[in-house]
Design a protein around this motif. Structure first.
Motif, PDB file in Angstrom:
ATOM      1  N   TYR A 116       0.806  -1.222   0.000  1.00 40.05           N
ATOM      2  CA  TYR A 116       0.000   0.000   0.000  1.00 40.05           C
ATOM      3  C   TYR A 116       0.842   1.276   0.000  1.00 40.05           C
ATOM      4  N   GLY A 117       2.143   1.110   0.059  1.00 42.15           N
ATOM      5  CA  GLY A 117       3.017   2.272  -0.004  1.00 42.15           C
ATOM      6  C   GLY A 117       3.299   2.891   1.350  1.00 42.15           C
ATOM      7  N   ALA A 118       4.076   3.954   1.314  1.00 42.36           N
ATOM      8  CA  ALA A 118       4.467   4.655   2.533  1.00 42.36           C
ATOM      9  C   ALA A 118       3.271   5.393   3.133  1.00 42.36           C
ATOM     10  N   PRO A 119       3.323   5.706   4.441  1.00 37.84           N
ATOM     11  CA  PRO A 119       2.243   6.493   5.054  1.00 37.84           C
ATOM     12  C   PRO A 119       1.998   7.783   4.275  1.00 37.84           C
ATOM     13  N   GLY A 120       0.740   8.072   4.024  1.00 38.04           N
ATOM     14  CA  GLY A 120       0.395   9.263   3.259  1.00 38.04           C
ATOM     15  C   GLY A 120       0.182   9.020   1.782  1.00 38.04           C
ATOM     16  N   SER A 121       0.583   7.856   1.289  1.00 37.02           N
ATOM     17  CA  SER A 121       0.338   7.532  -0.111  1.00 37.02           C
ATOM     18  C   SER A 121      -1.162   7.300  -0.320  1.00 37.02           C
ATOM     19  N   PRO A 122      -1.675   7.513  -1.544  1.00 40.07           N
ATOM     20  CA  PRO A 122      -3.118   7.345  -1.781  1.00 40.07           C
ATOM     21  C   PRO A 122      -3.648   5.970  -1.380  1.00 40.07           C
ATOM     22  N   ALA A 123      -2.912   4.908  -1.719  1.00 38.87           N
ATOM     23  CA  ALA A 123      -3.386   3.555  -1.390  1.00 38.87           C
ATOM     24  C   ALA A 123      -3.397   3.328   0.113  1.00 38.87           C
ATOM     25  N   ALA A 124      -2.358   3.811   0.804  1.00 38.51           N
ATOM     26  CA  ALA A 124      -2.301   3.649   2.257  1.00 38.51           C
ATOM     27  C   ALA A 124      -3.429   4.426   2.928  1.00 38.51           C
ATOM     28  N   LEU A 125      -3.678   5.653   2.476  1.00 36.50           N
ATOM     29  CA  LEU A 125      -4.750   6.466   3.047  1.00 36.50           C
ATOM     30  C   LEU A 125      -6.120   5.839   2.804  1.00 36.50           C
ATOM     31  N   GLN A 126      -6.312   5.256   1.621  1.00 36.58           N
ATOM     32  CA  GLN A 126      -7.588   4.604   1.347  1.00 36.58           C
ATOM     33  C   GLN A 126      -7.808   3.440   2.300  1.00 36.58           C
ATOM     34  N   ALA A 127      -6.768   2.648   2.535  1.00 38.60           N
ATOM     35  CA  ALA A 127      -6.878   1.510   3.446  1.00 38.60           C
ATOM     36  C   ALA A 127      -7.132   1.978   4.870  1.00 38.60           C
ATOM     37  N   ILE A 128      -6.416   3.012   5.294  1.00 37.44           N
ATOM     38  CA  ILE A 128      -6.580   3.520   6.655  1.00 37.44           C
ATOM     39  C   ILE A 128      -7.967   4.108   6.856  1.00 37.44           C
ATOM     40  N   ARG A 129      -8.470   4.824   5.842  1.00 39.58           N
ATOM     41  CA  ARG A 129      -9.815   5.389   5.964  1.00 39.58           C
ATOM     42  C   ARG A 129     -10.873   4.284   6.000  1.00 39.58           C
ATOM     43  N   ALA A 130     -10.698   3.255   5.175  1.00 39.07           N
ATOM     44  CA  ALA A 130     -11.651   2.144   5.184  1.00 39.07           C
ATOM     45  C   ALA A 130     -11.662   1.463   6.546  1.00 39.07           C
ATOM     46  N   TRP A 131     -10.475   1.281   7.123  1.00 37.04           N
ATOM     47  CA  TRP A 131     -10.391   0.657   8.460  1.00 37.04           C
ATOM     48  C   TRP A 131     -11.025   1.560   9.513  1.00 37.04           C
ATOM     49  N   THR A 132     -10.719   2.841   9.467  1.00 37.34           N
ATOM     50  CA  THR A 132     -11.277   3.781  10.439  1.00 37.34           C
ATOM     51  C   THR A 132     -12.790   3.844  10.327  1.00 37.34           C
ATOM     52  N   THR A 133     -13.300   3.779   9.090  1.00 39.71           N
ATOM     53  CA  THR A 133     -14.745   3.763   8.876  1.00 39.71           C
ATOM     54  C   THR A 133     -15.375   2.532   9.505  1.00 39.71           C
ATOM     55  N   ALA A 134     -14.716   1.383   9.347  1.00 40.55           N
ATOM     56  CA  ALA A 134     -15.232   0.136   9.918  1.00 40.55           C
ATOM     57  C   ALA A 134     -15.254   0.190  11.446  1.00 40.55           C
ATOM     58  N   ILE A 135     -14.195   0.722  12.046  1.00 38.99           N
ATOM     59  CA  ILE A 135     -14.141   0.804  13.505  1.00 38.99           C
ATOM     60  C   ILE A 135     -15.146   1.819  14.027  1.00 38.99           C
ATOM     61  N   SER A 136     -15.341   2.916  13.297  1.00 46.45           N
ATOM     62  CA  SER A 136     -16.346   3.899  13.680  1.00 46.45           C
ATOM     63  C   SER A 136     -17.741   3.279  13.662  1.00 46.45           C
ATOM     64  N   ALA A 137     -18.021   2.473  12.640  1.00 47.69           N
ATOM     65  CA  ALA A 137     -19.316   1.787  12.554  1.00 47.69           C
ATOM     66  C   ALA A 137     -19.492   0.813  13.708  1.00 47.69           C
ATOM     67  N   LEU A 138     -18.408   0.123  14.082  1.00 53.32           N
ATOM     68  CA  LEU A 138     -18.457  -0.778  15.238  1.00 53.32           C
ATOM     69  C   LEU A 138     -18.807  -0.013  16.503  1.00 53.32           C
ATOM     70  N   GLY A 139     -18.124   1.116  16.728  1.00 54.99           N
ATOM     71  CA  GLY A 139     -18.390   1.904  17.925  1.00 54.99           C
ATOM     72  C   GLY A 139     -19.823   2.393  17.980  1.00 54.99           C
ATOM     73  N   ASP A 140     -20.335   2.867  16.856  1.00 57.33           N
ATOM     74  CA  ASP A 140     -21.704   3.365  16.804  1.00 57.33           C
ATOM     75  C   ASP A 140     -22.703   2.244  17.063  1.00 57.33           C
TER      76      ASP A 140
END
Length: 210
Positions: A116-140
């Protein structure tokens, strides 16, 4: 959590190098496509819930589903992670719950960078956002269940506390304001149930604008 680097030289061979041993295990047990999928485990803070991985690949995900996770359903995820548990990379708790072996997060972070590349790369950010979205949904979800009187979700929140805190950090760092609420709701249910009101107030003060 993968931040520490192991002083280890793969050139020493599998008998003397953890890195070489892990490289060998991954290459023998999994395909290259599966490496890209397993690299997503680097985003978790020690505890993995299959439901979160499934959310990362759902068509309705904001920003689009993560390609590496889009073609995997719950059964496929469990099959893959059970194989990883079979060679000692994870500990399977059942019901789609896993713990990452303490010796390998740094290796997963290296694998994540490869795919996914180095931190801040488009692919890494997409993966991190998808994960953060999933955890946010879990919390809600857990917050709503808790408010409805289902106190058993506190166990799920307890196991996911480090994930929720990490998701909060990502959301604040990248100003994903739409994702903070779900994370904070999950943490609120957990901290109020366990009498940690001082910690909760500290988290709230870290979110509110100064």
């Amino acid at each position: 959590a993968g931040a520490a680097k192991v002083a280890d030289d793969a050139a020493h061979g599998r008998s003397a190098s953890l890195a070489a041993s892990l490289d060998y295990g991954f290459s023998r047990a999994f395909t290259k496509d599966e490496h890209a999928v397993l690299a997503l485990l680097a985003l978790f803070q020690g505890f993995v819930d299959i439901s979160d991985l499934c959310r990362m690949g759902t068509p309705g995900l904001a920003g689009g589903p993560l390609p590496a996770a889009a073609d995997l359903d719950r059964a496929a995820w469990i099959g893959l992670l059970d194989r990883a548990a079979g060679i000692g990379l994870l500990t399977a708790y059942g019901n789609g719950y896993y713990a990452v072996h303490p010796a390998i997060p740094w290796h997963l972070h290296s694998l994540f960078s490869q795919h996914y590349g180095a931190p801040g790369s488009p692919a890494a950010l997409q993966a991190i956002r998808a994960w953060t979205t999933a955890i946010s949904a879990l919390g809600d979800h857990c917050h709503r269940q808790y408010e409805a009187g289902h106190a058993d979700v506190i166990r799920v929140l307890t196991l996911n506390e480090a994930n929720l805190l990490r998701a909060r950090s990502h959301a604040l760092e990248h100003r994903w304001l739409d994702l903070i609420l779900g994370v904070m709701r999950g943490l609120r249910a957990l901290y109020e149930n366990t009498g940690r009101r001082v910690e909760w107030r500290q988290l709230v003060s870290g979110v509110l604008p100064s």
